[in-house]
Motif scaffolding. Structure first.
Motif, short mmCIF file in Angstrom:
data_model
loop_
_atom_site.label_atom_id
_atom_site.label_comp_id
_atom_site.label_asym_id
_atom_site.label_seq_id
_atom_site.Cartn_x
_atom_site.Cartn_y
_atom_site.Cartn_z
N VAL A 141 -54.18 -0.27 -34.98
CA VAL A 141 -55.49 -0.83 -35.35
C VAL A 141 -56.61 -0.01 -34.73
CG1 VAL A 141 -56.95 -2.89 -35.28
CG2 VAL A 141 -54.50 -3.14 -35.54
N MET A 142 -56.43 0.34 -33.44
CA MET A 142 -57.46 1.12 -32.74
C MET A 142 -57.60 2.50 -33.38
SD MET A 142 -59.57 0.47 -30.29
CE MET A 142 -61.01 1.53 -30.16
N GLU A 143 -56.49 3.09 -33.74
CA GLU A 143 -56.53 4.41 -34.39
C GLU A 143 -57.24 4.36 -35.73
OE1 GLU A 143 -52.48 5.75 -34.53
OE2 GLU A 143 -52.54 6.58 -32.51
N LEU A 144 -57.03 3.28 -36.47
CA LEU A 144 -57.72 3.10 -37.76
C LEU A 144 -59.23 3.03 -37.56
CD1 LEU A 144 -57.72 2.47 -40.84
CD2 LEU A 144 -57.41 0.05 -40.22
N VAL A 145 -59.66 2.27 -36.56
CA VAL A 145 -61.09 2.13 -36.27
C VAL A 145 -61.68 3.47 -35.85
CG1 VAL A 145 -62.77 1.07 -34.69
CG2 VAL A 145 -60.93 -0.31 -35.66
N ILE A 146 -61.00 4.17 -34.93
CA ILE A 146 -61.50 5.47 -34.45
C ILE A 146 -61.59 6.48 -35.59
CG2 ILE A 146 -60.97 7.45 -32.95
CD1 ILE A 146 -59.71 5.40 -30.99
N HIS A 147 -60.56 6.53 -36.41
CA HIS A 147 -60.53 7.46 -37.55
C HIS A 147 -61.70 7.18 -38.50
CE1 HIS A 147 -58.86 10.06 -40.65
NE2 HIS A 147 -59.04 9.08 -41.51
N THR A 148 -61.95 5.91 -38.78
CA THR A 148 -63.03 5.53 -39.70
C THR A 148 -64.40 5.85 -39.11
OG1 THR A 148 -61.63 3.71 -40.50
CG2 THR A 148 -63.95 3.62 -41.08
N VAL A 149 -64.59 5.52 -37.84
CA VAL A 149 -65.87 5.80 -37.17
C VAL A 149 -66.11 7.30 -37.13
CG1 VAL A 149 -67.12 5.71 -34.96
CG2 VAL A 149 -65.92 3.68 -35.81
N ASN A 150 -65.08 8.07 -36.82
CA ASN A 150 -65.22 9.53 -36.77
C ASN A 150 -65.57 10.11 -38.15
OD1 ASN A 150 -64.69 9.62 -34.06
ND2 ASN A 150 -62.57 10.24 -34.27
N PHE A 151 -65.00 9.54 -39.21
CA PHE A 151 -65.31 9.99 -40.56
C PHE A 151 -66.80 9.79 -40.87
CE2 PHE A 151 -65.94 8.86 -45.09
CZ PHE A 151 -65.58 10.07 -45.68
N ILE A 152 -67.34 8.66 -40.40
CA ILE A 152 -68.75 8.35 -40.66
C ILE A 152 -69.68 9.17 -39.75
CG2 ILE A 152 -70.51 6.52 -40.54
CD1 ILE A 152 -68.24 4.54 -41.29
N SER A 185 -68.97 11.91 -37.52
CA SER A 185 -68.80 13.33 -37.18
C SER A 185 -69.36 14.28 -38.23
CB SER A 185 -67.32 13.64 -36.93
OG SER A 185 -66.57 13.42 -38.11
N ARG A 186 -69.64 13.78 -39.41
CA ARG A 186 -70.22 14.62 -40.46
C ARG A 186 -71.66 14.17 -40.71
NH1 ARG A 186 -65.00 14.17 -44.50
NH2 ARG A 186 -63.47 14.89 -42.97
N GLY A 187 -72.59 15.11 -40.58
CA GLY A 187 -74.01 14.78 -40.69
C GLY A 187 -74.37 14.09 -42.00
N LEU A 188 -73.86 14.60 -43.13
CA LEU A 188 -74.18 14.03 -44.43
C LEU A 188 -73.66 12.60 -44.54
CD1 LEU A 188 -75.30 14.31 -47.32
CD2 LEU A 188 -73.05 15.24 -48.00
N ASN A 189 -72.41 12.40 -44.14
CA ASN A 189 -71.82 11.05 -44.17
C ASN A 189 -72.63 10.07 -43.34
OD1 ASN A 189 -69.78 11.92 -45.81
ND2 ASN A 189 -68.16 11.79 -44.26
N HIS A 190 -73.03 10.53 -42.17
CA HIS A 190 -73.77 9.66 -41.25
C HIS A 190 -75.12 9.26 -41.84
CE1 HIS A 190 -75.42 8.84 -36.96
NE2 HIS A 190 -74.95 7.74 -37.52
N ASP A 226 -76.09 1.26 -36.02
CA ASP A 226 -75.05 2.21 -36.43
C ASP A 226 -73.69 1.87 -35.80
OD1 ASP A 226 -74.07 4.38 -37.69
OD2 ASP A 226 -75.37 5.83 -36.72
N VAL A 227 -72.62 2.49 -36.33
CA VAL A 227 -71.31 2.41 -35.69
C VAL A 227 -71.35 3.20 -34.39
CG1 VAL A 227 -69.87 1.98 -37.72
CG2 VAL A 227 -70.51 4.32 -37.15
N ILE A 228 -70.47 2.85 -33.45
CA ILE A 228 -70.49 3.46 -32.12
C ILE A 228 -69.22 4.27 -31.91
CG2 ILE A 228 -70.57 3.00 -29.63
CD1 ILE A 228 -71.96 0.34 -30.28
N TYR A 229 -69.40 5.49 -31.38
CA TYR A 229 -68.25 6.32 -31.03
C TYR A 229 -67.43 5.67 -29.92
CZ TYR A 229 -69.07 10.83 -33.39
OH TYR A 229 -69.18 11.83 -34.32
N PHE A 230 -66.12 5.93 -29.93
CA PHE A 230 -65.26 5.50 -28.82
C PHE A 230 -64.88 6.72 -28.00
CE2 PHE A 230 -60.76 5.13 -27.39
CZ PHE A 230 -61.01 4.31 -26.30
N SER A 231 -65.00 6.61 -26.68
CA SER A 231 -64.64 7.71 -25.79
C SER A 231 -63.51 7.26 -24.87
CB SER A 231 -65.86 8.12 -24.95
OG SER A 231 -65.47 8.96 -23.91
#
Length: 200
Positions: free
Chosen positions: A4-15, A17-22, A38-43
C-alpha cells in the motif's frame, strides 16, 4: 502493508517528479475547487513524513484517481475496496505512531515519563484491538469512512498484535528497570509502598 505504501509513493512520485504532471495536477485541483493543497513527498530519512503523505493522499484521492485516468494510467488498485481499506487503516496507525513519536521528542524529559508514554500507547493498542474486533471504529478516523461490512477486522487485529509484540520486544530492557523509573518519578510514594511492604 508495504504494498500500500509503495502504491502511494509511486503515485505521488508520478505526480510530483515531472514538472508538467505537477502543473496539470495543480490546475485540476483548482478546477475541482479542492480546498486541500498539493500531494506531499515521502522521505525515508524523515519517516514521520509518512503520516503527512498518507493523510494528504487520502484527502485528495478522488482528484488523484481522476488525474491518473486522464493520463491513461491504471487506477484499479486505487479503486479496489480491500486496498482502500488497507490504506485507511495504515493512515490511522501511522497518525497514532507519529503522535507518540512527537511525545518522545524534546528536551528535559525524564526517562520515566518517556517510558510511561510508551506503556500508555501499548495499552491504547490493546484497546484498539478490542474495539476493532467488535467493529467499533470510533478511534479510526479514516477507516470509519469505509463500509464496515467490507473491513477485514481480524486481519487488522493481527497487525495490531504484531505491533504490540514489536513494542514489547524493543522496550523489554526498559521494563526490567521500571521500578527504578518509578523511584525517579514518584520517590515518596515508592518509599511509602516499600515501607508498607516491609511492615506487612
Amino acid at each position: 502493508m508495504k504494498n500500500v505504501m509503495e502504491l502511494v509513493i509511486h503515485t505521488v512520485n508520478f505526480i510530483r517528479s515531472r514538472g508538467l504532471n505537477h502543473r496539470q495536477f495543480k490546475q485540476l485541483l483548482e478546477g475541482c475547487g479542492s480546498e486541500a493543497e498539493d500531494v506531499i513527498y515521502f522521505s525515508q530519512v524523515r519517516w514521520l513524513s509518512r503520516a503527512a503523505t498518507l493523510k494528504r493522499f487520502w484527502i485528495l484521492l478522488p482528484e488523484i484517481v481522476l488525474f491518473l485516468k486522464i493520463k491513461g494510467k491504471d487506477t484499479s488498485l486505487l479503486e479496489n475496496i480491500d486496498c482502500l481499506n488497507d490504506l485507511a487503516f495504515l493512515i490511522d496507525m501511522t497518525q497514532m505512531l507519529m503522535e507518540l513519536n512527537l511525545k518522545l521528542q524534546g528536551r528535559d524529559q525524564l526517562i520515566s515519563k518517556l517510558f510511561e508514554n510508551v506503556e500508555t500507547f501499548v495499552l491504547k493498542l490493546k484497546l484498539l484491538k478490542q474495539q476493532l474486533s467488535s467493529k467499533v471504529l470510533v478511534h479510526f478516523k479514516a477507516l470509519s469512512e469505509r463500509n464496515i461490512n467490507t473491513i477485514d477486522s481480524e486481519r487488522y487485529c493481527t497487525l495490531i498484535l504484531k505491533l504490540i509484540d514489536e513494542f514489547d520486544t524493543r522496550f523489554c530492557d526498559f521494563k526490567k528497570e521500571k521500578n527504578e523509573y518509578l523511584r525517579i518519578h514518584f520517590p515518596s510514594k515508592l518509599r511509602q509502598l516499600e515501607m508498607n511492604f516491609k511492615w506487612n
